[in-house]
Scaffold this motif. Structure first.
Motif, short mmCIF file in Angstrom:
data_model
loop_
_atom_site.label_atom_id
_atom_site.label_comp_id
_atom_site.label_asym_id
_atom_site.label_seq_id
_atom_site.Cartn_x
_atom_site.Cartn_y
_atom_site.Cartn_z
N THR A 1 0.83 -1.21 0.00
CA THR A 1 0.00 0.00 0.00
C THR A 1 0.86 1.25 0.00
N ILE A 2 1.88 1.27 0.85
CA ILE A 2 2.78 2.43 0.93
C ILE A 2 3.51 2.63 -0.39
N ARG A 3 4.02 1.57 -0.96
CA ARG A 3 4.76 1.68 -2.23
C ARG A 3 3.86 2.18 -3.35
N SER A 4 2.63 1.64 -3.43
CA SER A 4 1.74 2.03 -4.51
C SER A 4 1.28 3.48 -4.37
N MET A 5 1.07 3.93 -3.13
CA MET A 5 0.60 5.31 -2.93
C MET A 5 1.70 6.31 -3.22
N PHE A 6 2.95 5.95 -2.95
CA PHE A 6 4.05 6.85 -3.28
C PHE A 6 4.36 6.81 -4.77
N ALA A 7 4.05 5.71 -5.43
CA ALA A 7 4.32 5.61 -6.85
C ALA A 7 3.37 6.45 -7.68
N ASP A 8 2.14 6.64 -7.20
CA ASP A 8 1.13 7.39 -7.95
C ASP A 8 0.43 8.34 -6.99
N ALA A 9 0.84 9.60 -6.98
CA ALA A 9 0.28 10.59 -6.05
C ALA A 9 -1.21 10.82 -6.29
N ARG A 10 -1.61 10.83 -7.57
CA ARG A 10 -3.01 11.06 -7.88
C ARG A 10 -3.89 9.93 -7.35
N ARG A 11 -3.39 8.71 -7.49
CA ARG A 11 -4.13 7.56 -6.98
C ARG A 11 -4.20 7.61 -5.45
N ALA A 12 -3.12 8.06 -4.82
CA ALA A 12 -3.11 8.16 -3.37
C ALA A 12 -4.17 9.14 -2.88
N LYS A 13 -4.26 10.30 -3.53
CA LYS A 13 -5.27 11.28 -3.14
C LYS A 13 -6.67 10.73 -3.35
N SER A 14 -6.85 9.97 -4.43
CA SER A 14 -8.15 9.37 -4.69
C SER A 14 -8.52 8.36 -3.62
N GLN A 15 -7.54 7.56 -3.19
CA GLN A 15 -7.81 6.56 -2.15
C GLN A 15 -8.15 7.22 -0.82
N VAL A 16 -7.42 8.26 -0.46
CA VAL A 16 -7.70 8.97 0.77
C VAL A 16 -9.07 9.64 0.71
N GLY A 17 -9.39 10.20 -0.45
CA GLY A 17 -10.71 10.80 -0.61
C GLY A 17 -11.82 9.78 -0.43
N THR A 18 -11.61 8.57 -0.95
CA THR A 18 -12.60 7.51 -0.77
C THR A 18 -12.75 7.15 0.70
N LEU A 19 -11.64 7.09 1.43
CA LEU A 19 -11.69 6.81 2.86
C LEU A 19 -12.47 7.89 3.61
#
Length: 211
Positions: free
Chosen positions: A154-172
């Motif tokens: 999870t940490i590696r994927s979120m750092f690899a794609d910042a846009r995806r990370a923001k989307s995941q946090v927004g979903t949370l």
């Protein structure tokens, strides 16, 4: 192992101490929320969870929104989720969702100081055994723990794609807001938890069984 995978010797990771105050403080704040969540959920369902993936996602999203001058690193995210999951797991380790409520139902009462002493004792016991257990399970047996592996990915994927990370946090955040609204609604209107579905369909016998 983690340091080898993310590149500990690169300048990005040498510039920031993984055990930084901001990582520890953020982990404590997220751990406070996870602990409260575990107590509430545990008393209803009988079990809880450490919240490693949740803590990692929230911490990364938090620092992504804050945009600090020194970028938040993967190693700091790992420290943050470690602190948070340790705090969240204390609800289960200290028996706050099992034995302690059972003793309370039996008429035994304990003061806040007693519970704090008990929790500190359990925490010390866990830290005391952490080193030999780590050596056996991680260094010698090299076991792959599912929760730790999922958190690392999870940490590696979120750092690899910042846009995806923001989307995941927004979903949370949206899911948390929906859950909070549902809790408030059911607290104000308990009838919502038990809609008369079977009675409306004419199945009175099923309704009498509490369905």
């Amino acid at each position: 192992h983690w340091s080898r995978r993310v590149g500990r010797m690169t300048p990005e990771y040498e510039a920031v101490d993984p055990l930084s105050p901001r990582a520890v403080i953020a982990g404590m704040l997220v751990g406070f929320v996870v602990s409260a969540m575990n107590v509430s959920f545990g008393l209803k369902a009988g079990w809880g969870q450490g919240g490693s993936v949740l803590a990692a996602a929230v911490s990364i999203g938090l620092f992504s929104a804050m945009k600090p001058k020194i970028p938040f690193t993967q190693l700091e995210a790992n420290v943050c989720q470690t602190v948070a999951s340790a705090a969240g797991s204390m609800t289960m380790a200290a028996g706050l969702i099992g034995p302690i409520p059972a003793l309370h139902l039996l008429g035994m009462r304990y003061s806040v100081w007693t519970m704090m002493t008990w929790g500190a004792s359990v925490a010390f016991l866990g830290v005391f055994f952490a080193v030999p257990l780590r050596r056996h399970f991680l260094l010698e047996s090299q076991l792959r723990f599912p929760s730790g592996t999922a958190t690392a990915e999870t940490i590696r994927s979120m750092f690899a794609d910042a846009r995806r990370a923001k989307s995941q946090v927004g979903t949370l955040i949206r899911a948390a807001a929906f859950a909070a609204g549902t809790v408030v609604l059911t607290w104000c209107f308990p009838r919502v938890l038990r809609p008369p579905v079977f009675a409306t369909l004419g199945l009175a016998s099923a309704a009498r069984w509490g369905w």
